[in-house]
Design a protein around this motif. Structure first.
Motif, PDB file in Angstrom:
ATOM      1  N   ARG A 155      -7.148 -24.460  23.788  1.00  0.00           N
ATOM      2  CA  ARG A 155      -8.423 -25.102  23.459  1.00  0.00           C
ATOM      3  C   ARG A 155      -8.142 -26.363  22.667  1.00  0.00           C
ATOM      4  O   ARG A 155      -7.191 -26.412  21.871  1.00  0.00           O
ATOM      5  CB  ARG A 155      -9.269 -24.130  22.646  1.00  0.00           C
ATOM      6  CG  ARG A 155     -10.490 -24.717  21.965  1.00  0.00           C
ATOM      7  CD  ARG A 155     -11.227 -23.635  21.221  1.00  0.00           C
ATOM      8  NE  ARG A 155     -12.134 -24.188  20.228  1.00  0.00           N
ATOM      9  CZ  ARG A 155     -12.870 -23.451  19.404  1.00  0.00           C
ATOM     10  NH1 ARG A 155     -12.809 -22.137  19.471  1.00  0.00           N
ATOM     11  NH2 ARG A 155     -13.667 -24.029  18.526  1.00  0.00           N
ATOM     12  N   ASP A 157     -10.005 -29.386  20.236  1.00  0.00           N
ATOM     13  CA  ASP A 157     -11.146 -29.922  19.496  1.00  0.00           C
ATOM     14  C   ASP A 157     -10.842 -31.361  19.111  1.00  0.00           C
ATOM     15  O   ASP A 157      -9.719 -31.670  18.679  1.00  0.00           O
ATOM     16  CB  ASP A 157     -11.402 -29.112  18.223  1.00  0.00           C
ATOM     17  CG  ASP A 157     -12.250 -27.875  18.482  1.00  0.00           C
ATOM     18  OD1 ASP A 157     -12.460 -27.545  19.671  1.00  0.00           O
ATOM     19  OD2 ASP A 157     -12.684 -27.236  17.510  1.00  0.00           O
ATOM     20  N   TYR A 159     -12.308 -34.668  16.786  1.00  0.00           N
ATOM     21  CA  TYR A 159     -13.247 -35.037  15.738  1.00  0.00           C
ATOM     22  C   TYR A 159     -13.315 -36.556  15.596  1.00  0.00           C
ATOM     23  O   TYR A 159     -12.290 -37.233  15.548  1.00  0.00           O
ATOM     24  CB  TYR A 159     -12.809 -34.443  14.396  1.00  0.00           C
ATOM     25  CG  TYR A 159     -12.378 -32.987  14.474  1.00  0.00           C
ATOM     26  CD1 TYR A 159     -13.231 -32.020  15.003  1.00  0.00           C
ATOM     27  CD2 TYR A 159     -11.106 -32.591  14.044  1.00  0.00           C
ATOM     28  CE1 TYR A 159     -12.836 -30.701  15.091  1.00  0.00           C
ATOM     29  CE2 TYR A 159     -10.708 -31.273  14.126  1.00  0.00           C
ATOM     30  CZ  TYR A 159     -11.570 -30.325  14.651  1.00  0.00           C
ATOM     31  OH  TYR A 159     -11.177 -29.013  14.751  1.00  0.00           O
ATOM     32  N   HIS A 183     -13.612 -30.055  23.420  1.00  0.00           N
ATOM     33  CA  HIS A 183     -14.929 -30.284  22.836  1.00  0.00           C
ATOM     34  C   HIS A 183     -14.828 -31.434  21.834  1.00  0.00           C
ATOM     35  O   HIS A 183     -13.865 -31.524  21.069  1.00  0.00           O
ATOM     36  CB  HIS A 183     -15.441 -29.040  22.111  1.00  0.00           C
ATOM     37  CG  HIS A 183     -15.450 -27.803  22.955  1.00  0.00           C
ATOM     38  ND1 HIS A 183     -16.473 -27.508  23.822  1.00  0.00           N
ATOM     39  CD2 HIS A 183     -14.535 -26.797  23.080  1.00  0.00           C
ATOM     40  CE1 HIS A 183     -16.216 -26.366  24.447  1.00  0.00           C
ATOM     41  NE2 HIS A 183     -15.041 -25.918  24.015  1.00  0.00           N
ATOM     42  N   HIS A 185     -16.660 -33.210  18.543  1.00  0.00           N
ATOM     43  CA  HIS A 185     -17.566 -32.836  17.467  1.00  0.00           C
ATOM     44  C   HIS A 185     -17.872 -34.044  16.588  1.00  0.00           C
ATOM     45  O   HIS A 185     -16.976 -34.624  15.975  1.00  0.00           O
ATOM     46  CB  HIS A 185     -16.951 -31.727  16.613  1.00  0.00           C
ATOM     47  CG  HIS A 185     -16.640 -30.485  17.385  1.00  0.00           C
ATOM     48  ND1 HIS A 185     -17.614 -29.659  17.901  1.00  0.00           N
ATOM     49  CD2 HIS A 185     -15.444 -29.933  17.746  1.00  0.00           C
ATOM     50  CE1 HIS A 185     -17.051 -28.646  18.542  1.00  0.00           C
ATOM     51  NE2 HIS A 185     -15.732 -28.795  18.469  1.00  0.00           N
ATOM     52  N   LEU A 190     -20.522 -28.611  12.139  1.00  0.00           N
ATOM     53  CA  LEU A 190     -20.126 -27.937  13.375  1.00  0.00           C
ATOM     54  C   LEU A 190     -18.625 -28.095  13.618  1.00  0.00           C
ATOM     55  O   LEU A 190     -17.969 -27.177  14.120  1.00  0.00           O
ATOM     56  CB  LEU A 190     -20.918 -28.510  14.554  1.00  0.00           C
ATOM     57  CG  LEU A 190     -20.779 -27.782  15.901  1.00  0.00           C
ATOM     58  CD1 LEU A 190     -21.215 -26.328  15.767  1.00  0.00           C
ATOM     59  CD2 LEU A 190     -21.603 -28.486  16.966  1.00  0.00           C
ATOM     60  N   THR A 193     -16.908 -25.576  11.439  1.00  0.00           N
ATOM     61  CA  THR A 193     -17.179 -24.237  11.973  1.00  0.00           C
ATOM     62  C   THR A 193     -16.288 -23.933  13.165  1.00  0.00           C
ATOM     63  O   THR A 193     -15.772 -22.810  13.311  1.00  0.00           O
ATOM     64  CB  THR A 193     -18.655 -24.122  12.391  1.00  0.00           C
ATOM     65  OG1 THR A 193     -19.488 -24.371  11.260  1.00  0.00           O
ATOM     66  CG2 THR A 193     -18.961 -22.744  12.942  1.00  0.00           C
ATOM     67  N   ASN A 194     -16.102 -24.924  14.034  1.00  0.00           N
ATOM     68  CA  ASN A 194     -15.222 -24.734  15.188  1.00  0.00           C
ATOM     69  C   ASN A 194     -13.762 -24.717  14.796  1.00  0.00           C
ATOM     70  O   ASN A 194     -12.966 -23.965  15.366  1.00  0.00           O
ATOM     71  CB  ASN A 194     -15.482 -25.834  16.220  1.00  0.00           C
ATOM     72  CG  ASN A 194     -16.675 -25.544  17.105  1.00  0.00           C
ATOM     73  OD1 ASN A 194     -16.549 -24.937  18.153  1.00  0.00           O
ATOM     74  ND2 ASN A 194     -17.847 -25.950  16.650  1.00  0.00           N
ATOM     75  N   GLN A 197     -12.073 -21.481  13.975  1.00  0.00           N
ATOM     76  CA  GLN A 197     -11.737 -20.591  15.083  1.00  0.00           C
ATOM     77  C   GLN A 197     -10.406 -20.933  15.752  1.00  0.00           C
ATOM     78  O   GLN A 197      -9.946 -20.189  16.616  1.00  0.00           O
ATOM     79  CB  GLN A 197     -12.850 -20.639  16.140  1.00  0.00           C
ATOM     80  CG  GLN A 197     -14.248 -20.415  15.598  1.00  0.00           C
ATOM     81  CD  GLN A 197     -14.401 -19.102  14.860  1.00  0.00           C
ATOM     82  OE1 GLN A 197     -13.840 -18.084  15.287  1.00  0.00           O
ATOM     83  NE2 GLN A 197     -15.143 -19.108  13.755  1.00  0.00           N
ATOM     84  N   ASP A 202      -3.622 -23.911  19.918  1.00  0.00           N
ATOM     85  CA  ASP A 202      -4.751 -24.825  20.058  1.00  0.00           C
ATOM     86  C   ASP A 202      -4.353 -26.189  19.500  1.00  0.00           C
ATOM     87  O   ASP A 202      -3.356 -26.319  18.785  1.00  0.00           O
ATOM     88  CB  ASP A 202      -5.972 -24.298  19.290  1.00  0.00           C
ATOM     89  CG  ASP A 202      -6.477 -22.973  19.824  1.00  0.00           C
ATOM     90  OD1 ASP A 202      -6.328 -22.739  21.043  1.00  0.00           O
ATOM     91  OD2 ASP A 202      -7.000 -22.170  19.033  1.00  0.00           O
TER      92      ASP A 202
END
Length: 310
Positions: A155, A157, A159, A183, A185, A190, A193-194, A197, A202
C-alpha cells in the motif's frame, strides 16, 4: 550563537558521493536560502567564480569570503561534498564546463512592469533551468531504492498540502493506472489516521517544497515509526521532513517572490521526480503494469470519444 558557529542539521542518511560538477550551481541555488549568511557568502563565491575558488586553499577561500575555515568546510558538506578537497575538484570541473560554453543560464526576476513577452520568456527559461537543476542534483541511488520500495509495496500513501497536493494526486493517479494501491491525502487528520495503519512493506511519500510543512511531516513521522518505507520529495534537503525519510529526492526551484507565490517551478520539479518514480516502477513491474495500463485506457476511452450524432 553567532552564524559562524551555528550548527547545520545533517540528514540522518547514509553518506553519498558528492554531486558531479554540473550539479554544483544547482545545489547553490537550491540550498542557498536555507544557509546561514556566512555560508551563503561562501556558496555565492564558489558559484560565481568556480575557477578562482578552485585555486584557493580552505584558508584562502575563508579569507576571500570573510568567514572561517570551519564555515567553508560546513558549506562544502551542506552542498553534498565530504570535505573541501572534494568541493575544489568539483569547482575545477565546473570551471572547465563554463569555459567550454556549458555554463547554466540565470533567469532574472520578473518585474511588475515587464511586458508579457518578457514574462513568457523568463518563465520558460526558468522552467528549463529548474528541470535541468533537478535532474543534475537528483540522487539516483535514493531514486532506485524508492522505486524498488514502491514497486513491491502492499500500500502507498502520499501526503501533500496545497500546490504539493496536486503533485501527490498526479503520482497516485499514475500508480493506480498500473495496478498499485495508492492514496493521496490532503486532509492532515485523515493523513495521520491512515499513516497509523501502515507497516513494514508499505510506503509513505511526503511532498513538501519547504521541508517544514507540519501537516505533511506529521503523517510521515507516524509512518516512519510504524516501520513503513518513507520517501521525501523536497526542495530543502536540510528541512525537518528528512528526519523521517529513508530516501530523500531533492527538487530545485526558483526563488518565490511577491508576484510569484507558490512558483510553478516548484511543482514542475516535483512532477519531474514523480515521473521518474512512475517510469521506474512501471519498468520493474512491466508484466503486470502493461495490462493494467491498457485496461485503464480501454475503460476511459469512451469518455474521450466524440458523441454520435442522432
Amino acid at each position: 550563537m553567532s552564524s559562524e558557529v551555528k550548527e547545520t542539521f545533517i540528514p540522518r542518511r547514509p553518506p553519498t558521493p558528492g554531486p558531479d560538477p554540473g550539479a554544483l550551481a544547482a545545489k547553490v541555488r537550491t540550498l542557498g536560502p536555507s544557509m546561514t549568511r556566512s555560508m551563503q557568502r561562501v556558496a555565492v563565491a564558489v558559484a560565481q567564480d568556480p575557477a578562482g575558488c578552485a585555486a584557493l586553499t580552505v584558508t584562502g577561500l575563508a579569507e576571500r569570503t570573510g568567514t572561517s575555515e570551519a564555515t567553508v568546510v560546513r558549506t562544502a558538506r551542506v552542498l553534498g561534498y565530504p570535505g573541501y578537497r572534494d568541493l575544489r575538484l568539483a569547482l575545477a570541473g565546473l570551471a572547465a564546463q563554463q569555459q567550454s560554453g556549458a555554463a547554466p543560464a540565470v533567469t532574472a526576476d520578473i518585474a511588475v512592469d515587464d511586458p508579457i513577452s518578457s514574462v513568457v520568456a523568463k518563465l520558460a527559461q526558468e522552467e528549463r533551468q529548474c528541470l535541468a537543476d533537478t535532474a543534475a542534483g537528483l540522487d539516483t541511488g535514493h531514486l532506485e531504492s524508492a522505486v524498488g520500495a514502491l514497486a513491491a509495496a502492499r500500500r502507498i500513501d502520499v501526503y501533500g498540502i496545497g500546490a504539493s497536493n496536486l503533485v501527490a494526486q498526479d503520482l497516485v493517479q499514475k500508480l493506480l493506472r498500473i495496478g498499485l494501491i495508492a492514496h493521496a491525502h490532503a486532509d492532515p487528520h485523515l493523513a495521520v489516521t491512515n499513516a497509523v495503519q501502515l507497516r513494514a512493506g508499505d510506503v509513505a511519500v511526503a511532498i513538501t517544497h519547504s521541508g517544514r510543512t507540519t501537516d505533511v511531516i506529521e503523517p510521515l513521522r507516524v509512518a516512519f515509526d510504524r516501520g513503513a518505507t518513507t520517501v521525501a520529495i523536497t526542495g530543502r534537503p536540510d528541512g525537518e521532513v528528512v528526519q523521517y525519510a529513508d530516501h530523500v529526492l531533492t527538487t530545485s526551484t526558483a526563488r518565490e517572490s511577491e508576484l510569484r507565490p507558490a512558483a510553478m517551478s516548484s511543482r514542475t520539479s516535483q512532477l519531474l521526480v514523480v515521473d521518474c518514480l512512475f517510469i521506474g516502477v512501471a519498468q520493474r513491474t512491466y508484466d503486470a503494469a502493461a495490462p493494467a495500463l491498457s485496461a485503464s485506457y480501454e475503460a476511459l476511452a469512451h469518455r474521450h470519444s466524440h458523441p454520435k450524432r442522432a
